[in-house]
Scaffold this motif. Sequence first.
Motif, mmCIF file in Angstrom:
data_model
loop_
_atom_site.group_PDB
_atom_site.id
_atom_site.type_symbol
_atom_site.label_atom_id
_atom_site.label_comp_id
_atom_site.label_asym_id
_atom_site.label_seq_id
_atom_site.Cartn_x
_atom_site.Cartn_y
_atom_site.Cartn_z
ATOM 1 N N ALA A 47 -20.928 43.959 65.426
ATOM 2 C CA ALA A 47 -21.450 43.536 64.124
ATOM 3 C C ALA A 47 -21.799 42.060 64.107
ATOM 4 C CB ALA A 47 -20.429 43.847 63.028
ATOM 5 N N GLU A 48 -21.071 41.257 64.871
ATOM 6 C CA GLU A 48 -21.350 39.820 64.909
ATOM 7 C C GLU A 48 -22.717 39.558 65.535
ATOM 8 O OE1 GLU A 48 -18.530 41.226 65.781
ATOM 9 O OE2 GLU A 48 -17.189 40.445 64.220
ATOM 10 N N GLU A 49 -23.047 40.284 66.611
ATOM 11 C CA GLU A 49 -24.357 40.115 67.239
ATOM 12 C C GLU A 49 -25.478 40.592 66.317
ATOM 13 O OE1 GLU A 49 -24.802 41.710 71.108
ATOM 14 O OE2 GLU A 49 -23.139 40.561 71.984
ATOM 15 N N ALA A 50 -25.206 41.654 65.562
ATOM 16 C CA ALA A 50 -26.212 42.137 64.606
ATOM 17 C C ALA A 50 -26.487 41.089 63.535
ATOM 18 C CB ALA A 50 -25.736 43.441 63.967
ATOM 19 N N GLU A 51 -25.439 40.401 63.083
ATOM 20 C CA GLU A 51 -25.627 39.338 62.104
ATOM 21 C C GLU A 51 -26.390 38.179 62.711
ATOM 22 O OE1 GLU A 51 -25.376 37.043 58.598
ATOM 23 O OE2 GLU A 51 -25.333 39.204 59.046
ATOM 24 N N SER A 52 -26.156 37.882 63.976
ATOM 25 C CA SER A 52 -26.894 36.803 64.653
ATOM 26 C C SER A 52 -28.386 37.132 64.728
ATOM 27 C CB SER A 52 -26.327 36.586 66.063
ATOM 28 O OG SER A 52 -24.977 36.177 65.998
ATOM 29 N N LEU A 53 -28.710 38.397 64.979
ATOM 30 C CA LEU A 53 -30.107 38.819 65.002
ATOM 31 C C LEU A 53 -30.749 38.644 63.626
ATOM 32 C CD1 LEU A 53 -29.854 42.049 67.203
ATOM 33 C CD2 LEU A 53 -30.767 39.812 67.875
ATOM 34 N N THR A 92 -36.115 44.204 59.176
ATOM 35 C CA THR A 92 -35.052 44.475 58.195
ATOM 36 C C THR A 92 -34.421 45.834 58.435
ATOM 37 O OG1 THR A 92 -36.182 43.096 56.532
ATOM 38 C CG2 THR A 92 -34.530 44.647 55.729
ATOM 39 N N ASP A 93 -35.259 46.849 58.638
ATOM 40 C CA ASP A 93 -34.745 48.202 58.855
ATOM 41 C C ASP A 93 -33.944 48.291 60.148
ATOM 42 O OD1 ASP A 93 -35.950 48.957 56.518
ATOM 43 O OD2 ASP A 93 -37.705 49.887 57.477
ATOM 44 N N ARG A 94 -34.456 47.649 61.209
ATOM 45 C CA ARG A 94 -33.778 47.735 62.509
ATOM 46 C C ARG A 94 -32.408 47.048 62.465
ATOM 47 N NH1 ARG A 94 -32.070 50.512 66.497
ATOM 48 N NH2 ARG A 94 -31.714 49.329 68.433
ATOM 49 N N ILE A 95 -32.343 45.877 61.877
ATOM 50 C CA ILE A 95 -31.070 45.146 61.822
ATOM 51 C C ILE A 95 -30.078 45.869 60.910
ATOM 52 C CG2 ILE A 95 -30.002 42.989 61.048
ATOM 53 C CD1 ILE A 95 -32.566 41.568 62.023
ATOM 54 N N ASN A 96 -30.539 46.408 59.772
ATOM 55 C CA ASN A 96 -29.657 47.180 58.900
ATOM 56 C C ASN A 96 -29.134 48.433 59.605
ATOM 57 O OD1 ASN A 96 -29.881 45.408 56.776
ATOM 58 N ND2 ASN A 96 -31.533 46.535 55.756
ATOM 59 N N GLU A 97 -29.979 49.034 60.427
ATOM 60 C CA GLU A 97 -29.571 50.211 61.190
ATOM 61 C C GLU A 97 -28.452 49.860 62.167
ATOM 62 O OE1 GLU A 97 -31.513 53.311 64.443
ATOM 63 O OE2 GLU A 97 -32.818 52.047 63.201
ATOM 64 N N LEU A 98 -28.598 48.703 62.840
ATOM 65 C CA LEU A 98 -27.551 48.259 63.757
ATOM 66 C C LEU A 98 -26.245 48.002 63.021
ATOM 67 C CD1 LEU A 98 -29.618 45.799 66.003
ATOM 68 C CD2 LEU A 98 -28.688 48.019 66.676
ATOM 69 N N LYS A 99 -26.324 47.313 61.887
ATOM 70 C CA LYS A 99 -25.118 47.004 61.104
ATOM 71 C C LYS A 99 -24.435 48.279 60.614
ATOM 72 C CE LYS A 99 -26.017 42.364 59.350
ATOM 73 N NZ LYS A 99 -26.046 41.527 58.133
ATOM 74 N N GLU A 100 -25.226 49.249 60.175
ATOM 75 C CA GLU A 100 -24.670 50.499 59.657
ATOM 76 C C GLU A 100 -23.948 51.267 60.761
ATOM 77 O OE1 GLU A 100 -23.622 53.414 57.003
ATOM 78 O OE2 GLU A 100 -24.507 51.447 56.595
ATOM 79 N N SER A 101 -24.492 51.221 61.972
ATOM 80 C CA SER A 101 -23.852 51.934 63.078
ATOM 81 C C SER A 101 -22.483 51.342 63.395
ATOM 82 C CB SER A 101 -24.740 51.897 64.317
ATOM 83 O OG SER A 101 -24.878 50.562 64.804
#
Length: 339
Positions: free
Chosen positions: A20-26, A67-76
Motif C-alpha cells: 500500500a505504501e508503494e501504491a501511495e507513492s505512485l 486514477t483508476d489504476r492506482i485505486n485498483e492497486l490500493k483496493e487490492s
Amino acid sequence: MLEKIQNLIDEVKALHAKNAEEAESLRIKYLSKKGSISALFDDFKQVQPELKREVGKKLNELKTLATDRINELKESFAQQQNASTGVDLSLPGTSYVCGGRHPLSIVKNDIIEIFSRLGFTVAEGPEVEDDWHVFTALNFPLEHPARDMQDTFFINTNPDLLLRTHTSSVQVRMMEKQRPPIRAVFPGRVFRNEAISARAHCIFHQVEGLYIAKNVSFADLKQTLSYFAKEMFGADTQIRLRPSYFPFTEPSAEMDVSCSLCGGKGCGVCKGTGWLEILGCGMVDPAVLEANGIDSKEYSGFAFGMGVERIAMLRYQVKDIRLFFENDVRFLQQFKSAY
C-alpha cells in the motif's frame, strides 16, 4: 505533447506495487499537485488552439486511467489486509441501542418539574439519619410504632442512627438552616421494615414538599395539589381530600385522584370506587415549627408526601412494585421513549 501523454499512458498501464505504501507513492508521483500528470495540465496552456481539443481529450483519458489504476492497486492491498486480519472493513458498522431512563426516574423528574413551575426548589439529605431529624423534630411521640424495630431499620452500632423512613428529615434540616419563606420539594430513597410483596417493598422513593410563609392556608394546599394532579394525570383529573392523621401535620388529609381509566365510574384498578389514593398532606403542626425555631404565630405552612412507585404504578399500570427493582431489561425497555 501528445507523445509525452502517450508515454505516460503506457507507463500507467504497466504500473504495479508491492504494498500500500508503494501504491501511495505512485499516486503522489502521477496525481499530486507536483506530479507528472499535473505538470502536463500546466503545459496545456501553451498548446496551439487547433490542438487543444485533441490534447485535452488525451489528458483526461490519462488522468482517468491513472486514477483508476492506482485505486485498483490500493483496493487490492486493502482486501489482502482484511483477509489477514479477519475483518471486512467494507461492512457497515455495528449500531448500539441507546439506553433510557428508569421509569422511577422519569416519574420523579416529572413530579419535580411540575412543582418547579410553582417556585419549588429541590433539596436532598442523607439516607442514614438520627432520631431527632426523623422522629423527634417531627412531633412523633416516644410510643409511636414507627420507633419500633419492626417498622424501622436501626443501625446496631448506634441506636440513635437509622435508615430514614421518609424524606421529611430533609424538611427538618432545611427549617434548621433557612428562615421562611421556604418552598421546596425533597426527593429521595427511604427504607421501612416491611415484607416485600406486589404492593409493598422495604425500599421505595418519595417526593415530599414543604411551603412555609406568612398566611399560608389549607386553601393554598388544595390549589397546589389540584394543579399537580391535573398536570400529572390530565386536565380532567379531580381530587378528593379525606381526613387523616400524621404526627407532623394538623389538620391532615389523604388525597385521592379520579381514576383516569374509568373516568370515575369504577373499575378493577380503582376497586370500583372511581378514586385512587396517591399522597398524604396537611398543615404543618405548630409544634413542628416551634421545634425547628420557627415562630408558629407568625408563620404557617403545608406539607405533602407521595410515593414515586405509587405514581409510576398508576401511570404505567404496573401491578407489581418488585418489577422496578429487578432490572429486567425486557421491562425497562418499555420506557425508553418515555423521556
